[in-house]
Design a protein around this motif. Structure first.
Motif, PDB file in Angstrom:
ATOM      1  N   MET A  47     -52.310  36.502  79.038  1.00  0.00           N
ATOM      2  CA  MET A  47     -53.102  36.714  78.152  1.00  0.00           C
ATOM      3  C   MET A  47     -51.799  37.993  77.595  1.00  0.00           C
ATOM      4  SD  MET A  47     -53.807  34.603  75.826  1.00  0.00           S
ATOM      5  CE  MET A  47     -54.488  35.860  74.860  1.00  0.00           C
ATOM      6  N   MET A  50     -48.156  36.230  77.590  1.00  0.00           N
ATOM      7  CA  MET A  50     -47.749  35.883  76.558  1.00  0.00           C
ATOM      8  C   MET A  50     -47.733  36.671  74.109  1.00  0.00           C
ATOM      9  SD  MET A  50     -45.599  33.333  77.535  1.00  0.00           S
ATOM     10  CE  MET A  50     -45.760  32.070  77.446  1.00  0.00           C
ATOM     11  N   ARG A  51     -49.136  37.544  74.928  1.00  0.00           N
ATOM     12  CA  ARG A  51     -49.264  37.944  73.988  1.00  0.00           C
ATOM     13  C   ARG A  51     -49.097  39.338  73.804  1.00  0.00           C
ATOM     14  NH1 ARG A  51     -55.562  38.573  73.070  1.00  0.00           N
ATOM     15  NH2 ARG A  51     -55.454  39.844  74.161  1.00  0.00           N
ATOM     16  N   ASP A  52     -49.963  40.150  74.963  1.00  0.00           N
ATOM     17  CA  ASP A  52     -49.542  41.809  74.950  1.00  0.00           C
ATOM     18  C   ASP A  52     -48.359  42.044  74.752  1.00  0.00           C
ATOM     19  OD1 ASP A  52     -52.464  41.170  73.963  1.00  0.00           O
ATOM     20  OD2 ASP A  52     -52.870  41.214  76.374  1.00  0.00           O
ATOM     21  N   ARG A  55     -46.181  41.882  71.220  1.00  0.00           N
ATOM     22  CA  ARG A  55     -46.525  42.890  70.420  1.00  0.00           C
ATOM     23  C   ARG A  55     -46.654  44.487  70.959  1.00  0.00           C
ATOM     24  NH1 ARG A  55     -53.011  42.002  69.714  1.00  0.00           N
ATOM     25  NH2 ARG A  55     -52.845  39.665  69.182  1.00  0.00           N
TER      26      ARG A  55
END
Length: 90
Positions: A47, A50-52, A55
């Protein structure tokens, strides 16, 4: 000004920053010793990568660049306002 906005599409600052951040997170994880790596949830690592990281770059780093751009534009406006009476006295 138009030329700089056109060139902004090819600067690739966001992609380079995201890749650098993801690489650093993975290196940090791989530098942990084996027991520490086993104690971490691998889903959290995924996460973070790939996400944080994307962002953070999009909302944090790129947002700061927009703020600096706006501050630069305000500085130019201020300089024009200060220099204009000197260069063209009425």
């Amino acid at each position: 000004m138009h030329h700089l906005e056109y060139r902004q599409l090819s600067f690739k600052v966001g992609g380079t920053s995201r890749t650098s951040l993801q690489k650093s997170i993975l290196q940090k994880f791989l530098n942990y010793d084996e027991p520490s790596r086993e104690s971490l949830d691998h889903g959290d690592l995924a996460m973070a990568l790939m996400r944080d990281a994307p962002r953070l770059v999009e909302k944090g780093y790129m947002g700061m660049l927009k703020v600096f751009k706006s501050m630069g534009e305000l500085l130019v406006i201020l300089l024009v306002q200060l220099i204009n009476p000197i260069l063209s006295p009425c």
